[in-house]
Write an enzyme that holds these catalytic residues in place. Structure first.
Site, mmCIF file in Angstrom:
data_model
loop_
_atom_site.group_PDB
_atom_site.id
_atom_site.type_symbol
_atom_site.label_atom_id
_atom_site.label_comp_id
_atom_site.label_asym_id
_atom_site.label_seq_id
_atom_site.Cartn_x
_atom_site.Cartn_y
_atom_site.Cartn_z
ATOM 1 N N GLY A 207 14.835 -30.539 -32.136
ATOM 2 C CA GLY A 207 14.991 -31.996 -32.191
ATOM 3 C C GLY A 207 16.429 -32.389 -31.933
ATOM 4 O O GLY A 207 17.219 -31.585 -31.446
ATOM 5 N N ASN A 208 16.761 -33.642 -32.231
ATOM 6 C CA ASN A 208 18.151 -34.084 -32.097
ATOM 7 C C ASN A 208 18.458 -35.135 -33.159
ATOM 8 O O ASN A 208 17.591 -35.520 -33.933
ATOM 9 C CB ASN A 208 18.412 -34.598 -30.673
ATOM 10 C CG ASN A 208 17.539 -35.785 -30.340
ATOM 11 O OD1 ASN A 208 17.654 -36.826 -30.959
ATOM 12 N ND2 ASN A 208 16.644 -35.623 -29.369
ATOM 13 N N LYS A 209 19.706 -35.596 -33.158
ATOM 14 C CA LYS A 209 20.175 -36.433 -34.275
ATOM 15 C C LYS A 209 19.848 -37.920 -34.142
ATOM 16 O O LYS A 209 20.302 -38.716 -34.950
ATOM 17 C CB LYS A 209 21.705 -36.318 -34.361
ATOM 18 C CG LYS A 209 22.213 -34.992 -34.852
ATOM 19 C CD LYS A 209 23.713 -35.142 -34.988
ATOM 20 C CE LYS A 209 24.418 -33.876 -35.320
ATOM 21 N NZ LYS A 209 25.880 -34.054 -35.182
ATOM 22 N N SER A 210 19.094 -38.310 -33.120
ATOM 23 C CA SER A 210 18.837 -39.746 -32.936
ATOM 24 C C SER A 210 18.150 -40.344 -34.174
ATOM 25 O O SER A 210 17.209 -39.760 -34.705
ATOM 26 C CB SER A 210 17.949 -39.942 -31.706
ATOM 27 O OG SER A 210 17.485 -41.263 -31.662
ATOM 28 N N ALA A 275 15.883 -40.716 -27.441
ATOM 29 C CA ALA A 275 16.616 -39.499 -27.062
ATOM 30 C C ALA A 275 15.574 -38.391 -26.946
ATOM 31 O O ALA A 275 15.299 -37.662 -27.903
ATOM 32 C CB ALA A 275 17.647 -39.165 -28.130
#
Ligand code: C5P
Length: 397
Positions: A207-210, A275
């Site tokens: 995943g990512n930090k969005s 994102a």
């Protein structure tokens, strides 16, 4: 434009400017609005509830409890199309920032789903104080709309900033607000927001930090402008505040792709603020992957590019992209603008510590397919959303 059938809560806190609330109430009623008044106890020392109940032809709400009954602040908050807090004292502003609910006015404010405007009134030095400035900033970041003070003689005898805006000017703001919210009436908008999670096994993902906050602010702003809004939201802890937004929670890039393609054809606007993960594991293990001696290599494949796929099939839609770059910002943003067939792209600056992931503020530059470069100041994400809508309107047929 009149304020015909608009439901407005006039919330009055305890300042000498409270006497002007009677004029404001009268002007709103004259414009066709339905007005309900909420006052703090302190406000009743400056102007009587009887005056306001006579003008508004409705019971004035002061206490959360009346003798043996409970006043339903939630119902009031949901009833309104708009709350105008006028005058808003330094004390009330501060309580609004910290979320206190020790009177009816604050409880209604906290329960409200509609836009909130506030017209401060206070003495010159209170107005200048850094804590007041911080409170104003915080309230704007929460999405509340400030009606700025005016300059002139104050109750203290001092002359300067701090007078509540004149009722006639407040009405002008309110009318502008309702006018503005008609700009996207009968338009359909799609917004993607948040990260995507690409499963590796039943318990793990890439995943990512969005946080999803920018996309959610966009969905809210589009909705407030009158659009039918479909928000395709990846895994995020945040939710939009308007119940009328059609929310479709998704997890993976593929799910987001499918949800977008399902409705894109009927959309007039599509804003790609998500994102989206660029890669996903080639295969998802049915069971939790066990630890073994040595390293583990994960094979990845590309996810579908949602924006580019919509760019290929777009006809009437205004397609807006986002770019988050760490280097060669301008060149990369322009390349994506062209490659994905966006009408314009919003570049997030990674240079500013209060912009991008997780923050309530953002600093953007818009690059259009007409060759314009439009830099903006650091602003709340909601304000950025309205800048993006202003730009979108230039492209709508
Ligand atoms: O190529 P890049 O990921 O930087 O492009 C960013 C823009 O493309 C954003 O608007 C993002 O929402 C969109 N995008 C997408 N699907 C992907 C990757 C990016 O819609 N798989």
């Amino acid at each position: 434009m009149s304020l015909h059938s608009k439901k407005i809560i006039l919330a009055i806190s305890g300042s000498i400017a409270a006497y002007k609330a009677a004029f404001l109430c009268r002007l709103l009623i004259k414009q066709g609005a339905e007005v309900k008044v909420v006052m703090t106890k302190a406000a009743t020392q400056f102007i009587s509830a009887l005056t306001l109940s006579t003008l508004s032809k409705s019971k004035v709400h002061i206490d959360i409890m009346d003798d043996d009954s409970w006043n339903n602040h939630v119902e009031l908050g949901l009833w309104a199309d708009l709350i105008i807090i006028a005058p808003a004292t330094a004390n009330t502003l501060s309580k609004m920032v910290s979320g206190q609910a020790d009177n009816m006015l604050l409880a209604v404010y906290l329960s409200a789903k509609c836009p909130v405007m506030f017209a401060p009134a206070m003495d010159l030095d209170m107005w200048k104080h850094p804590s007041t400035k911080n409170n104003l900033q915080a309230l704007k970041e929460y999405g509340n709309i400030l009606i700025d003070v005016e300059s002139g003689e104050l109750a203290s005898g001092l002359v300067g900033d701090g007078r509540m805006a004149e009722p006639i000017n407040i009405v002008r703001y309110i009318k502008e607000h309702f006018n503005k919210s008609q700009r996207l009436k009968s338009k359909v908008a799609l917004v993607t927001a948040g990260p995507t999670h690409e499963a590796l096994d039943p318990v793990r993902f890439l995943g990512n930090k969005s946080s999803g906050k920018m996309g959610i602010a966009l969905a809210e702003a589009l909705y407030e402008e009158g659009a039918e809004v479909h928000l395709i939201l990846g895994p995020s802890n945040h939710r939009p505040q308007h119940e009328g937004i059609i929310l479709k929670p998704v997890k993976s890039a593929q799910e987001m792709f499918d949800a977008c393609h399902e409705i894109f054809e009927k959309c007039d606007i599509a804003i790609m603020a998500a994102a989206v993960a660029d890669y996903r594991p080639t295969s998802i293990s049915d069971q939790k992957i066990k630890k073994k001696e040595g390293d583990l290599n994960i094979e990845l494949e590309r996810t579908p590019d949602i924006a580019a796929s919509l760019g290929k099939i777009k006809n009437k839609q205004v397609l807006v992209g986002f770019a988050l770059e760490t280097n060669n910002e301008e060149a990369n943003a322009k390349r994506k603008l062209e490659k994905k067939n966006f009408d314009f792209i919003v570049l997030n600056s990674m240079q500013d510590k209060n912009a991008t992931f997780g923050h309530d503020t953002n600093k953007v530059t818009i690059y259009t397919d007409r060759g314009e470069i439009l830099p903006y100041e650091l602003k709340s994400k909601k304000e950025v959303a309205f800048d993006i809508i202003d730009q979108t309107l230039k492209y709508l047929a």
